[in-house]
Design a protein around this motif. Structure first.
Motif, PDB file in Angstrom:
ATOM      1  N   SER A  82      -1.782 -34.791 -19.089  1.00  0.00           N
ATOM      2  CA  SER A  82      -3.047 -34.067 -19.140  1.00  0.00           C
ATOM      3  C   SER A  82      -3.921 -34.400 -17.935  1.00  0.00           C
ATOM      4  CB  SER A  82      -3.791 -34.404 -20.429  1.00  0.00           C
ATOM      5  OG  SER A  82      -4.021 -35.804 -20.510  1.00  0.00           O
ATOM      6  N   GLY A  83      -3.746 -35.598 -17.402  1.00  0.00           N
ATOM      7  CA  GLY A  83      -4.528 -36.005 -16.240  1.00  0.00           C
ATOM      8  C   GLY A  83      -3.914 -35.567 -14.919  1.00  0.00           C
ATOM      9  N   GLY A  84      -2.745 -34.948 -14.986  1.00  0.00           N
ATOM     10  CA  GLY A  84      -2.120 -34.443 -13.772  1.00  0.00           C
ATOM     11  C   GLY A  84      -1.104 -35.382 -13.148  1.00  0.00           C
ATOM     12  N   SER A  85      -0.862 -36.524 -13.788  1.00  0.00           N
ATOM     13  CA  SER A  85       0.147 -37.439 -13.259  1.00  0.00           C
ATOM     14  C   SER A  85       1.539 -36.845 -13.466  1.00  0.00           C
ATOM     15  CB  SER A  85       0.060 -38.791 -13.971  1.00  0.00           C
ATOM     16  OG  SER A  85      -1.182 -39.399 -13.713  1.00  0.00           O
ATOM     17  N   THR A  86       2.374 -37.005 -12.458  1.00  0.00           N
ATOM     18  CA  THR A  86       3.710 -36.425 -12.524  1.00  0.00           C
ATOM     19  C   THR A  86       4.784 -37.507 -12.423  1.00  0.00           C
ATOM     20  OG1 THR A  86       3.724 -36.041 -10.136  1.00  0.00           O
ATOM     21  CG2 THR A  86       2.946 -34.237 -11.529  1.00  0.00           C
ATOM     22  N   ASN A  87       5.934 -37.179 -12.965  1.00  0.00           N
ATOM     23  CA  ASN A  87       7.080 -38.084 -12.898  1.00  0.00           C
ATOM     24  C   ASN A  87       8.337 -37.240 -12.744  1.00  0.00           C
ATOM     25  OD1 ASN A  87       8.101 -40.854 -13.134  1.00  0.00           O
ATOM     26  ND2 ASN A  87       9.160 -40.057 -14.918  1.00  0.00           N
ATOM     27  N   TYR A  88       9.250 -37.704 -11.910  1.00  0.00           N
ATOM     28  CA  TYR A  88      10.457 -36.939 -11.625  1.00  0.00           C
ATOM     29  C   TYR A  88      11.713 -37.789 -11.797  1.00  0.00           C
ATOM     30  CZ  TYR A  88       7.273 -33.647  -9.348  1.00  0.00           C
ATOM     31  OH  TYR A  88       6.261 -32.753  -9.090  1.00  0.00           O
ATOM     32  N   ALA A  89      12.785 -37.143 -12.167  1.00  0.00           N
ATOM     33  CA  ALA A  89      14.080 -37.805 -12.153  1.00  0.00           C
ATOM     34  C   ALA A  89      14.442 -38.098 -10.704  1.00  0.00           C
ATOM     35  CB  ALA A  89      15.144 -36.914 -12.785  1.00  0.00           C
ATOM     36  N   ASP A  90      15.119 -39.217 -10.475  1.00  0.00           N
ATOM     37  CA  ASP A  90      15.486 -39.585  -9.106  1.00  0.00           C
ATOM     38  C   ASP A  90      16.286 -38.483  -8.424  1.00  0.00           C
ATOM     39  OD1 ASP A  90      16.025 -43.133  -9.817  1.00  0.00           O
ATOM     40  OD2 ASP A  90      14.211 -42.023  -9.313  1.00  0.00           O
ATOM     41  N   SER A  91      17.092 -37.782  -9.196  1.00  0.00           N
ATOM     42  CA  SER A  91      17.983 -36.774  -8.628  1.00  0.00           C
ATOM     43  C   SER A  91      17.250 -35.548  -8.085  1.00  0.00           C
ATOM     44  CB  SER A  91      19.000 -36.323  -9.679  1.00  0.00           C
ATOM     45  OG  SER A  91      18.345 -35.787 -10.808  1.00  0.00           O
ATOM     46  N   VAL A  92      15.977 -35.375  -8.463  1.00  0.00           N
ATOM     47  CA  VAL A  92      15.251 -34.183  -8.007  1.00  0.00           C
ATOM     48  C   VAL A  92      14.022 -34.520  -7.159  1.00  0.00           C
ATOM     49  CG1 VAL A  92      16.004 -32.962 -10.081  1.00  0.00           C
ATOM     50  CG2 VAL A  92      13.699 -33.948 -10.002  1.00  0.00           C
ATOM     51  N   LYS A  93      13.729 -35.815  -7.002  1.00  0.00           N
ATOM     52  CA  LYS A  93      12.553 -36.202  -6.208  1.00  0.00           C
ATOM     53  C   LYS A  93      12.644 -35.650  -4.798  1.00  0.00           C
ATOM     54  CE  LYS A  93      11.220 -40.478  -8.571  1.00  0.00           C
ATOM     55  NZ  LYS A  93      11.186 -41.956  -8.502  1.00  0.00           N
ATOM     56  N   GLY A  94      11.541 -35.091  -4.346  1.00  0.00           N
ATOM     57  CA  GLY A  94      11.490 -34.521  -3.009  1.00  0.00           C
ATOM     58  C   GLY A  94      11.977 -33.088  -2.935  1.00  0.00           C
ATOM     59  N   ARG A  95      12.587 -32.600  -4.017  1.00  0.00           N
ATOM     60  CA  ARG A  95      13.088 -31.224  -4.029  1.00  0.00           C
ATOM     61  C   ARG A  95      12.368 -30.361  -5.065  1.00  0.00           C
ATOM     62  NH1 ARG A  95      18.159 -30.215  -5.594  1.00  0.00           N
ATOM     63  NH2 ARG A  95      18.313 -32.039  -6.974  1.00  0.00           N
TER      64      ARG A  95
END
Length: 115
Positions: free
Chosen positions: A53-66
């Motif tokens: 809700s605060g806009g923090s994001t998290n990504y799987a290592d396999s998709v980071k940067g893409r």
């Protein structure tokens, strides 16, 4: 309960881009978190990206940067911009939302990366 509907999947060549959308039937203003998951044939479902809700994001290592996750509260919609797609990104992508008293899942949209 708010319903979620994905769109934007399809067939794309390796290196290409797609943008997935997850439209909510109601307001997402008070949602605690939203995210994208995917499941490839014969594999377990995995988290791709989440946004709080605060806009923090998290990504799987396999998709980071893409991949980039975002949301537009005014449109009650969440997005997943997917760039530099690889064949291993092929899967059914589903969106998820968590409210204070329940969770909701979309029906999924197929993404196929192939030449």
């Amino acid at each position: 309960q708010v319903q979620l509907v994905e769109s934007g999947g399809g067939l794309v060549q390796p290196g290409g881009s797609l943008r997935l959308s997850c439209a909510a039937s109601g307001s997402i203003f008070s949602i605690r978190a939203m995210g994208w998951y995917r499941q490839a044939p014969g594999k377990q479902r995995e988290s791709v990206a989440t946004i709080t809700s605060g806009g923090s994001t998290n990504y799987a290592d396999s998709v980071k940067g893409r991949f980039t996750i975002s949301r537009d509260n005014a449109k009650n919609t969440m997005y997943l911009q997917m760039n530099s797609l690889k064949p291993e990104d092929t899967a059914v992508y589903s969106c998820w939302g968590s409210w204070s008293t329940y969770e909701s899942w979309g029906q999924g949209t197929q993404v196929t990366v192939s030449s």
